[in-house]
Design a protein around this motif. Structure first.
Motif, mmCIF file in Angstrom:
data_model
loop_
_atom_site.group_PDB
_atom_site.id
_atom_site.type_symbol
_atom_site.label_atom_id
_atom_site.label_comp_id
_atom_site.label_asym_id
_atom_site.label_seq_id
_atom_site.Cartn_x
_atom_site.Cartn_y
_atom_site.Cartn_z
ATOM 1 N N TRP A 194 -21.694 48.869 -53.889
ATOM 2 C CA TRP A 194 -21.951 50.275 -54.207
ATOM 3 C C TRP A 194 -21.117 51.202 -53.339
ATOM 4 C CZ3 TRP A 194 -23.803 51.995 -58.501
ATOM 5 C CH2 TRP A 194 -24.632 51.177 -59.271
ATOM 6 N N ASN A 227 -26.258 57.718 -57.060
ATOM 7 C CA ASN A 227 -25.854 56.508 -56.348
ATOM 8 C C ASN A 227 -25.394 56.685 -54.899
ATOM 9 O OD1 ASN A 227 -25.983 54.541 -58.673
ATOM 10 N ND2 ASN A 227 -24.522 56.006 -59.518
ATOM 11 N N HIS A 240 -30.447 51.312 -54.127
ATOM 12 C CA HIS A 240 -30.106 50.490 -55.282
ATOM 13 C C HIS A 240 -30.975 49.253 -55.431
ATOM 14 C CE1 HIS A 240 -26.364 52.831 -54.543
ATOM 15 N NE2 HIS A 240 -26.497 52.998 -55.830
#
Length: 504
Positions: free
Chosen positions: A274, A457, A477
């Motif tokens: 990520w 995110n 996440h």
């Protein structure tokens, strides 16, 4: 904000580091992006004169355009080459020594620029641009890495914004020095192209007075005493460096036995996917957000608003000055606002500005006062670009990755930057030719979805250590997965209880 600024001013060596690293760092990148606009006529004349003397004929417009495109684009090729080598050089030779050697490359490029007109050789300009690209590719990576590793956690955001501020400053000086009243003349254009050598010489003479990166000394060289000495020099005697040294040692313990990762490790490690995706999205968006298109159409908008053709260059200076001043002002607000908020607000407001700008450009043929609205929207877009993506994106790899992943992360980020710059330079004129100002619709989509990605995110990084940011990424996440598992478990338990009660 006031406390952070006061703390920065109490650290004169850190302030000096910001200026010394900036003038020979990202200033070079910004300067060489904008500097060719002014002397383009003189360089093309040199190309024609060289071919006339060697081959006895002038070049066709298509041939001249091809050579000119190569002179412009070879800077990106050199930048990509420098970026791919920067991480390894910084890890092996250290941040400081790498930048010192990098300045020699800039000075060599400047010498070639100065001699090109006398030698009647446009090839020297090509080689000089390639060397400038190598210099900018290395400095874009190592300057950011070095500076963030010198800053205390409380000032990391404020210091990181200076990376983008020097890019904007370089662009502005490329425009400013290129006007005909200064170096944008037939007699002095070679000196204009050699300014990067002067910036490199300034850093070469002043950088030896700065200490090596404290984090590099502690985490990669295991030099605890050298790290503490460097921190005390950078932060001043009033600030105790031991608490942050303990945080560095905690990171070192977490990474004990882990060497500097290679590029393939970054793509294969699921624990940092990520963070990697964040870098890819933000750096792609930085090139495709539409800033180049806005600058291109600003000339048409200013002309439609009544600015005389001979005064357009000064109006262009106004847009450059807006970018510089906004970037500097962002230093004052980033510690109180936070990087996530600046990114999110920047992308969404840029998308809204582009949508309105597309409308006003369409309507300016029908409404006489519409060009003034377009002019205001151009400055609004530049404001949100400079105070958002431009200010936050460049130092992001150094903030969200641990020490072992920083070099490959910067390589990925800067590679995207150089490839994007090259593709935009090559394809942008073709897109403009076919879509005209409706090309802004592409950039609206990019800005909007980039803002949504940040919202969903990317955690806030303000006043946090790398390990804390890493945990925030994991928490952000993994949470949906844990919720799903807990719901599935509860369903299984309910089913089991129902079965048992039925049997009973």
């Amino acid at each position: 904000m006031t406390h952070a600024l006061t703390q920065l001013l109490r650290s004169p060596v850190l302030v000096a580091a910001i200026w010394i690293l900036g003038i020979g760092g990202t200033f070079q990148y910004g300067f060489n992006i904008s500097v060719l606009n002014s002397p383009s006529v003189f360089i093309k004349a040199l190309v024609n004169s060289t071919c006339q003397q060697r081959y006895g004929r002038s070049l066709k417009p298509s041939e001249l355009s091809l050579i000119w495109s190569f002179i412009v684009s070879i800077y990106c090729i050199g930048g990509l080459f420098g970026t791919l080598k920067a991480g390894r050089l910084a890890a092996v030779y250290g941040r400081k020594r790498t930048l010192l050697l990098n300045n020699v490359v800039a000075i060599c490029g400047a010498v070639l620029m100065l001699l090109s007109k006398t030698a009647l050789s446009f090839e020297m300009i090509m080689v000089g641009r390639f060397l400038y690209g190598i210099n900018a590719g290395v400095s874009l990576t190592v300057h950011t890495l070095y500076l963030l590793e010198c800053a205390p956690k409380r000032l990391r955001g404020m210091v990181g914004v200076s990376v983008a501020s020097f890019v904007s400053l370089g662009k502005f000086f490329g425009q400013l020095l290129g006007i005909s009243e200064l170096l944008g003349t037939e007699e002095h254009w070679t000196w204009l192209l050699a300014v990067s050598g002067v910036a490199g010489l300034i850093q070469l003479l002043t950088l030896p007075f700065l200490p090596e990166s404290p984090r590099y000394l502690l985490l990669e060289r295991a030099d605890k005493d050298g790290c503490e000495t460097a921190l005390r020099r950078l932060w001043g005697a009033r600030k105790d460096p031991r608490p942050e040294m303990e945080e560095m040692l905690a990171e070192h313990s977490a990474l004990k036995g882990v060497n500097i990762h290679k590029l393939k490790d970054l793509f294969l490690d699921h624990d940092v996917r990520w963070q990697l995706l964040t870098i890819v999205v933000t750096f792609v968006a930085l090139q495709l957000c539409g800033i180049n298109a806005v600058y291109l159409y600003s000339f048409d908008v200013f002309q439609a608003a009544g600015v005389p053709i001979e005064e357009l260059r000064y109006a262009a200076l106004g847009t450059g000055l807006c970018e510089v001043s906004t970037s500097i002002a962002c230093v004052m607000i980033i510690e109180s606002t936070g990087k996530r908020v600046l990114l999110l607000r920047g992308y969404l407001c840029m998308a809204a500005s582009l949508a309105l700008l597309t409308l006003t450009l369409y309507l300016q043929e029908f409404v006489t006062w519409m060009p003034y609205c377009s002019m205001v929207l151009i400055f609004v877009f530049i404001f949100f670009f400079s105070s958002g993506p431009a200010a936050v994106t460049a130092p992001l790899p150094g903030e969200i990755f641990t020490q072992s992943y920083k070099p490959p992360a910067f390589i990925v980020a800067c590679t995207i930057n150089w490839v994007g710059l090259f593709l935009v330079g090559m394809l942008f004129p073709l897109i403009v030719e076919h879509l005209d100002y409706f090309l802004f619709l592409i950039f609206i989509v990019v800005c909007f979805f980039s803002g949504v990605f940040v919202w969903c995110n990317v955690p806030e990084t303000k006043n946090k250590t790398v390990l804390e940011i890493t945990e925030d990424f994991k928490r952000m996440h993994q949470k949906p997965r844990h919720l799903l598992m807990s719901r599935m478990n509860s369903i299984h338990i309910n089913d089991f209880q129902t079965t048992v009660s039925t049997k009973l």
